[in-house]
Design an enzyme around this catalytic site. Structure first.
Site, PDB file in Angstrom:
ATOM      1  N   HIS A  97      19.779   6.149 -28.855  1.00  0.00           N
ATOM      2  CA  HIS A  97      18.793   6.759 -27.955  1.00  0.00           C
ATOM      3  C   HIS A  97      18.531   8.179 -28.467  1.00  0.00           C
ATOM      4  CE1 HIS A  97      22.233   8.884 -26.334  1.00  0.00           C
ATOM      5  NE2 HIS A  97      22.807   7.752 -26.032  1.00  0.00           N
ATOM      6  N   HIS A 115      21.403  10.416 -29.740  1.00  0.00           N
ATOM      7  CA  HIS A 115      21.875  10.186 -31.117  1.00  0.00           C
ATOM      8  C   HIS A 115      20.870  10.763 -32.121  1.00  0.00           C
ATOM      9  CE1 HIS A 115      23.693   6.555 -28.983  1.00  0.00           C
ATOM     10  NE2 HIS A 115      24.745   7.178 -29.451  1.00  0.00           N
ATOM     11  N   LYS A 133      20.947  11.001 -21.319  1.00  0.00           N
ATOM     12  CA  LYS A 133      20.708   9.784 -22.115  1.00  0.00           C
ATOM     13  C   LYS A 133      22.066   9.169 -22.456  1.00  0.00           C
ATOM     14  CE  LYS A 133      16.203  10.599 -23.319  1.00  0.00           C
ATOM     15  NZ  LYS A 133      15.058   9.702 -23.335  1.00  0.00           N
ATOM     16  N   ARG A 171      24.734   3.334 -22.071  1.00  0.00           N
ATOM     17  CA  ARG A 171      25.129   2.555 -20.880  1.00  0.00           C
ATOM     18  C   ARG A 171      24.069   2.577 -19.784  1.00  0.00           C
ATOM     19  NH1 ARG A 171      30.637   4.500 -22.483  1.00  0.00           N
ATOM     20  NH2 ARG A 171      31.948   2.652 -22.655  1.00  0.00           N
TER      21      ARG A 171
END
Ligand code: PAF
Length: 285
Positions: free
Chosen positions: A37, A40, A187, A190
């Site tokens: 997401h 990252h 963000k 999960r």
């Protein structure tokens, strides 16, 4: 767009990186468990600016999940991740199998110190042993100049900084701010496990932490701040509180008198997933 090289074995990765290093290129490393997401991708953006070569690992590390935790349910999508990694400018994507990373169990454990006594270390026994094990292996495999970790996992980051310092590991840890949705939800891979209603409620976590930060500025006692943050989350969501704690950062002690920063960290359980978030507050006004 630069070409992405996907590698599954340690030997191949090291052979490739040896060539880069012989040419004097610096290596930035972004360790992840995938289902990428914007959080990252922000790590990659920082790595891209500071290094010649950017390596990302995607490995859902069984050693950091306890019995009954969400190892099997952890979201995975290798193809989508490879596309996002390419767009973000990753050069090398390392995607080992569990057998490649853990060919046999030698029984050696790495035990984090007092920083793992609270928060996720208390509610997920053994979690940080597993994180340190895989992080040490990945650092030894990649030998990165810089390694990038997000502030959403503030306890993990603090423990890894201590690990690098205490064991003279040859990488520089770079802290990267948490990336949030427009409504404030941090963000997280999960988040896909939240129901529609839970997704609408989940920004209450960050709102509660912001409220906690205001109460710190007003000088309220720690237990009262923790209680008010918990009450806000319970009143505004269907989540149940795993923990809400105010601690010194990065020492993660309850004694906060001699610290320049405190953290209010929380973990909240929803029906299918557990979310963590935190806020770091300067105590120097
Ligand atoms: O933060 C994560 O995604 C993981 O804990 C890490 C650092 C990749 C180790 O498995």
């Amino acid at each position: 767009m630069a070409k992405l090289t996907i590698i599954h074995t340690i030997q191949e990765l090291q052979a490739l990186l040896d060539r880069n290093k012989r040419q004097g290129q610096t290596v930035g490393f972004v360790p992840t468990m995938g289902f990428l997401h914007e959080g990252h991708l922000s790590l990659v953006e920082h790595a891209r600016k500071q290094n010649d070569v950017v390596v990302m690992s995607i490995f859902v590390n069984p050693a950091q999940f306890g019995p009954g935790e969400d190892f099997d349910a952890y979201p995975r999508d290798a193809e989508r991740d490879a596309g996002l990694a390419t767009e973000a400018g990753v050069d090398i994507l390392f995607m080992p199998t569990p057998e490649e990373m853990y060919p046999q169990e030698g029984g050696i454990r790495i035990l984090p110190g007092s920083q793992a006594a609270e928060l996720c270390g208390a509610s997920r026994p053994g979690h940080f042993d597993g994180v340190l094990k895989v992080v040490l292996k990945l650092f030894n495999i990649v030998d990165p100049d810089h390694s990038y970790f997000g502030m959403k996992d503030a306890q993990q980051l603090a423990i890894i900084e201590t690990f690098v310092r205490d064991f003279n590991l040859r990488t520089t840890i770079v802290r990267v701010p948490t990336v949030r949705e427009q409504d404030g939800l941090a963000k997280s891979s999960r988040n896909v496990h939240l129901s529609e209603d839970e997704r609408k409620e989940a920004p209450a976590i960050q709102q509660a932490l912001q409220k906690g930060a205001r109460l710190v500025a007003e000088g309220l006692p720690i237990d009262e701040i923790e209680q008010q943050v918990s009450d806000y989350i319970v009143a505004n969501s269907s989540g149940s509180i795993d923990y809400v704690s105010l601690l010194a950062y990065p020492a993660l002690t309850k004694a906060i008198d001699n610290t320049s920063e405190v953290i209010i960290a929380c973990a909240v359980k929803f029906e299918k997933t557990r979310l963590i978030d935190n806020i770091i507050i300067s105590t120097k006004g």
